[in-house]
Design an enzyme around this catalytic site. Sequence first.
Site, PDB file in Angstrom:
ATOM      1  N   PRO A 101       0.707  -1.195   0.200  1.00  0.00           N
ATOM      2  CA  PRO A 101       0.009  -0.081  -0.045  1.00  0.00           C
ATOM      3  C   PRO A 101       0.955   1.315   0.082  1.00  0.00           C
ATOM      4  CG  PRO A 101      -0.856  -1.396   1.554  1.00  0.00           C
ATOM      5  CD  PRO A 101       0.503  -2.271   1.214  1.00  0.00           C
ATOM      6  N   CYS A 102       0.237   2.298  -0.486  1.00  0.00           N
ATOM      7  CA  CYS A 102       1.110   3.532  -0.637  1.00  0.00           C
ATOM      8  C   CYS A 102       1.521   4.040   0.613  1.00  0.00           C
ATOM      9  CB  CYS A 102      -0.117   4.553  -1.266  1.00  0.00           C
ATOM     10  SG  CYS A 102       0.738   6.271  -1.543  1.00  0.00           S
ATOM     11  N   GLN A 103       0.744   3.746   1.878  1.00  0.00           N
ATOM     12  CA  GLN A 103       1.092   4.113   2.907  1.00  0.00           C
ATOM     13  C   GLN A 103       2.237   3.620   3.425  1.00  0.00           C
ATOM     14  OE1 GLN A 103      -1.844   3.006   2.263  1.00  0.00           O
ATOM     15  NE2 GLN A 103      -3.500   3.598   3.322  1.00  0.00           N
TER      16      GLN A 103
END
Length: 316
Positions: A78-80
Amino acid sequence: MLEVIDLFCGAGGMSCGLRSAGLRIRAGVDFNKLSVETYRRNFPRARGVCADVKDVRAADLAALLDRRRPFVLAGCPPCQLFSQLHRASRPVGEEFGHYLRLLWALRPDYLVFENVPRIVSYKKAWERLLNRLRQLGYHVTFKVVSSETLGVPQKRKRLVLVAAKSEIILSDPDVRSIKTVRDAIEGLPESDFSIPNHVTMKLSPANLARIQATMKNGGRSKMPRSAFDDSYGRMRWDAPAPTITTRCISFSNGCFGHPEYDRAITVREAALLQGFDRDFRFVGGVWETAKQVGNAVPPPIAQWLGENILRHFRAS
């Protein structure tokens, strides 16, 4: 036939598109229990694994494959995780490190993922990924695409990446295939509990009055350039939808009002606007399923990626 293991699979948008392209889905891995239940329901011939990537052993995933066949490792952290790693002082974040560990151990024939375009701004993590792929001998290509040019009835820019063991080129999207809100959801009734995931969210009295006063087919209840000019609006029938988010069933969290009915769109309608088939069912409550839809890879994007991979594989 190319086989697929889908990491960070969520509800299965990537797997759905790759399956439509003709790839065989072997397994999907995600830590969210309800997402994995959705995955298992829609991919009964695949293994839905509910686990954190740090607890996944490469040998267990390899055992699900026919190693005589080439395979694709799909999915991206995920981008996080990229954001956290970009800010962190340590060399690599834990979950990102485990993703690279599986990549290194499995050595897939192809790697494929899509994510938000800003992922490349997390230079530390992005360069770490590209360098690791080059160390493994992959040729990498990536580009930013507009979802509506790939058959998704929605405005959404995504970064897509494919890595292969020889040079691979992504075909240009067909801009003639643009679909609209009408193409996706016209004909669905205002409310029908017999249709899976077609549940109408009850509006507050204030929001009910607001949407009733909003012009049908693209109207906004706020003046342009106001603090909420991206909310409290209706979709337009003959245009792609705005970007579907995890809050897509809320009238107050974006232009998610139905073009005609006095309500926000349902999870079923949001899924259709993401490019899912009508028979794809999501497991969980209304907000949980909306989150699954908003976080999903639009299947038509994944199908286009799968078709590019198959074309390359057959030409190799």
